[in-house]
Enzyme design. Structure first.
Site, PDB file in Angstrom:
ATOM      1  N   GLY A 131       0.760  -1.245   0.000  1.00 36.89           N
ATOM      2  CA  GLY A 131       0.000   0.000   0.000  1.00 36.89           C
ATOM      3  C   GLY A 131       0.790   1.295   0.000  1.00 36.89           C
ATOM      4  N   ASP A 189      -6.882 -12.032  -8.131  1.00 42.10           N
ATOM      5  CA  ASP A 189      -5.854 -12.048  -9.170  1.00 42.10           C
ATOM      6  C   ASP A 189      -6.323 -11.064 -10.244  1.00 42.10           C
ATOM      7  OD1 ASP A 189      -4.352 -12.620 -11.505  1.00 42.10           O
ATOM      8  OD2 ASP A 189      -3.977 -14.660 -10.810  1.00 42.10           O
ATOM      9  N   CYS A 229      10.032  -1.249  -9.640  1.00 43.92           N
ATOM     10  CA  CYS A 229      11.199  -0.768  -8.880  1.00 43.92           C
ATOM     11  C   CYS A 229      12.424  -1.496  -9.415  1.00 43.92           C
ATOM     12  CB  CYS A 229      11.018  -0.937  -7.377  1.00 43.92           C
ATOM     13  SG  CYS A 229      10.687  -2.615  -6.855  1.00 43.92           S
TER      14      CYS A 229
END
Ligand SMILES: C[S@@+](CC[C@H](N)C(=O)[O-])C[C@H]1O[C@@H](n2cnc3c(N)ncnc32)[C@H](O)[C@@H]1O
Length: 564
Positions: free
Chosen positions: A383, A431, A502
């Site tokens: 989150g 999913d 990332c």
């Protein structure tokens, strides 16, 4: 010989370094029993990515004989509040607690798959639990860790993991033969690695390190182990003093050079080869140097609670934590040291601020959430970005947070309550690939912060470099393509799809977007110029933060607009 006490002075200089990470982006833990020293211990084990690296010293099942220390005792006590009755062992005041705890932590991380960052995150809170592991593993108790010990453990564990390949090269060079090294018990290897790390990288007084390491090996293993540690560490101390540590050769063909660099900078060979191919050798070296440096952390003031960057700055000043305002984002502050103080002062627990790298914050700038918008975060947990986006909505609009992992979604919900932004968030446990099949297209903005290799965050995630495998890259690319297709189905005409990772790997970043655009001509690139500073923008209009250039985590984002 110097006294053990003299270690403390050197140690004092490094105590301000922060925990190696405070956030985990990995998957759930399951528990597997491991037979250890004749006792059965329960080590948390990764279910998604195993930590047993092909490059690790000893990846076979931990099954070795250790003479249970004479210190073993038979008394029974209650270990901390709420703990069940268990056998306890004698308190040993001669072994330094930071060394004992570091050795056991390293074994839990390498053999049991515990996360380095989670252990650090729990820090003092896990003390009782952790001391239980130490006691059962070593066969004796040490005194409890004080704050200074705790910071030293964090430093030693993070550094020893990062430098593992290089440290093993040194240890191997100083052993009689390879067999001696390969047949060492896992605990012995960790004791040596810690000693080598402290002497070569922390410049701790060598003879004090030798003394303490020998004592731990003798008490926790056997006298012979202590002698071995003594012999090898003393050789190292002499070589260090004469500035003649065993050299690492970086020459020969590409493959041989990659192997040399991988040892010298302590990374897997496949990463060195990949980065040399994509960025050139000089950049690859800079990147590895960055990954081996002490990570800095950023904090985001929780504006959802009505706080500002200025409030955060004044709180940090009160705590005497050195900080600088972010160059790129209001309400973000950068710390090089003092993270432990922030944790202990309760700033995270009370929801005053969140740990969030500016590179992740800039992805939210690219989403550019506006009050009243209907946004879906497709891979939302735990989150970090959801909460920042929610705080930007000022209570108007709706944010849907989808994730396949229910445990991580629970963390998201709890943090959203703490940060007082839960009112605009709805969580969906699903999913994304099945969730998106029967949905009416309704979202203004769709963020896909995709599961990725994490190759941009290796400075913070000390153990990740050893867990990540080359084979993972192909699987991840396939998953990223599927998730991109799914996320694209949710974007309304005129709406925006933001894809982020990332990672610094072009195959997970630009290549995924180029392939997506070929499959989806209804999407066009919307250059990110309006949203982030110019020095983060690629020639194709994507966002890319580069650890070497920006001194932030590596991250990538593309903003795509749907025409019909
Ligand atoms: C990079 S992390 C997301 C980090 C998050 N956006 C943040 O800022 O904190 C990727 C997430 O994707 C989730 N994930 C992986 N496969 C998924 C799938 N098929 N559907 C939905 N979520 C998935 C993982 O559980 C993980 O939480």
């Amino acid at each position: 010989m110097q006294k053990i006490g003299s270690i403390s002075d050197t140690v004092m200089e490094i105590l301000n370094f922060p925990a190696s990470s405070f956030f985990s982006d990995q998957h759930t833990h399951t528990i597997v029993p491991i037979l250890f020293s004749g006792r059965t211990l329960h080590f948390p084990k990764l279910s998604a990515t195993s930590s047993s690296s092909s490059e690790s010293h000893n990846s076979k099942q931990v099954k070795f004989a250790k003479k249970i220390s004479q210190n073993s005792a038979t008394s029974v006590r209650r270990a901390g509040s709420g703990s069940p009755l268990r056998k306890t062992h004698k308190l040993n005041l001669e072994v330094s607690p930071h060394r004992a705890v570091s050795a056991v932590r390293l074994m839990r991380i390498e053999l049991g798959g515990a996360f380095a960052d989670l252990l650090n995150e729990q820090g003092k809170g896990s003390g009782d639990n952790e001391m239980g592991y130490v006691e059962r593993t070593l066969g004796f108790r040490t005194r409890d860790l004080d704050d200074r010990d705790l910071r030293l453990v964090t430093e030693v564990v993070g550094g020893t993991i990062r430098w593992r390949r290089y440290l093993d090269h040194l240890i191997l060079s100083l052993c009689h033969d390879e067999r001696t090294f390969r047949s060492m018990e896992p605990l012995l290897v960790q004791i040596l690695r810690i000693g080598f790390y402290e002497i070569t990288k922390l410049d701790m007084p060598p003879y004090a390190v030798v003394d303490e390491s020998v004592r731990l090996a003798k008490v926790a293993l056997r006298p012979g182990a202590g002698n071995l540690v003594n012999g090898i560490l003393r050789k190292l101390a002499v070589l260090k003093e004469s500035d003649s540590l065993p050299a690492v050769e970086v020459d020969g063909d590409d493959r041989q050079q990659a192997r040399g660099l991988a040892t010298l900078y302590s990374h897997p060979v496949w990463m060195v080869r990949r980065w040399t191919k994509y960025f050139g050798q000089d950049e690859a070296i800079k990147l590895m140097t960055w990954n081996n440096s002490y990570p800095s952390f950023s904090l985001r003031a929780n504006t959802g609670k009505g706080l500002t960057g200025a409030d955060l700055v004044s709180r940090l000043s009160m705590l005497k934590v050195p900080h600088e305002p972010s160059l790129y984002l209001d309400d973000f502050v950068r710390l090089k040291t003092g993270m432990q103080n922030v944790i202990q002062a309760g700033l995270l627990k009370e929801g005053f601020c969140a740990v969030q790298d500016e590179s992740a914050g800039l992805v939210v700038s690219i989403v550019d959430p506006q009050p009243g918008e209907n946004i879906i975060d497709c891979c939302a947990a735990p989150g970090g970005k959801t909460l920042f986006m929610a705080s930007r909505l000022n209570g108007q609009g709706k944010l849907f947070a989808v994730d396949i992992n229910e445990g991580r979604l629970r963390i998201l919900r709890e943090t959203a309550k703490l940060h007082q932004v839960i009112d605009v968030i709805s969580t969906i446990h699903s999913d994304l690939r099945s969730f998106s099949t029967d949905k009416v297209v309704e979202w203004d903005k769709v963020l896909l912060d995709a599961p990725c290799s994490g190759l941009g965050v290796l400075a913070k995630r000390a153990d990740l470099r050893w867990n990540r495998k080359l084979e993972d890259m192909e699987q991840l690319k396939h998953l990223q393509d599927e998730l991109l297709d799914s996320a694209s189905r949710l974007v309304k005409p005129g709406g925006v799809l933001i894809y982020s990772t990332c990672s610094i790997d072009p195959e997970e970043n630009e290549e995924r977007i180029e392939a997506f655009l070929l499959r989806h001509p209804e999407f066009d690139i919307d250059p990110v110029n309006k949203y982030v500073p110019e020095n983060f923008i690629t020639t194709r209009g994507f966002y890319m933060s580069n650890p070497v250039k920006h001194e932030l985590d590596g991250a990538f984002a593309a903003r795509l607009v749907r025409s019909q």
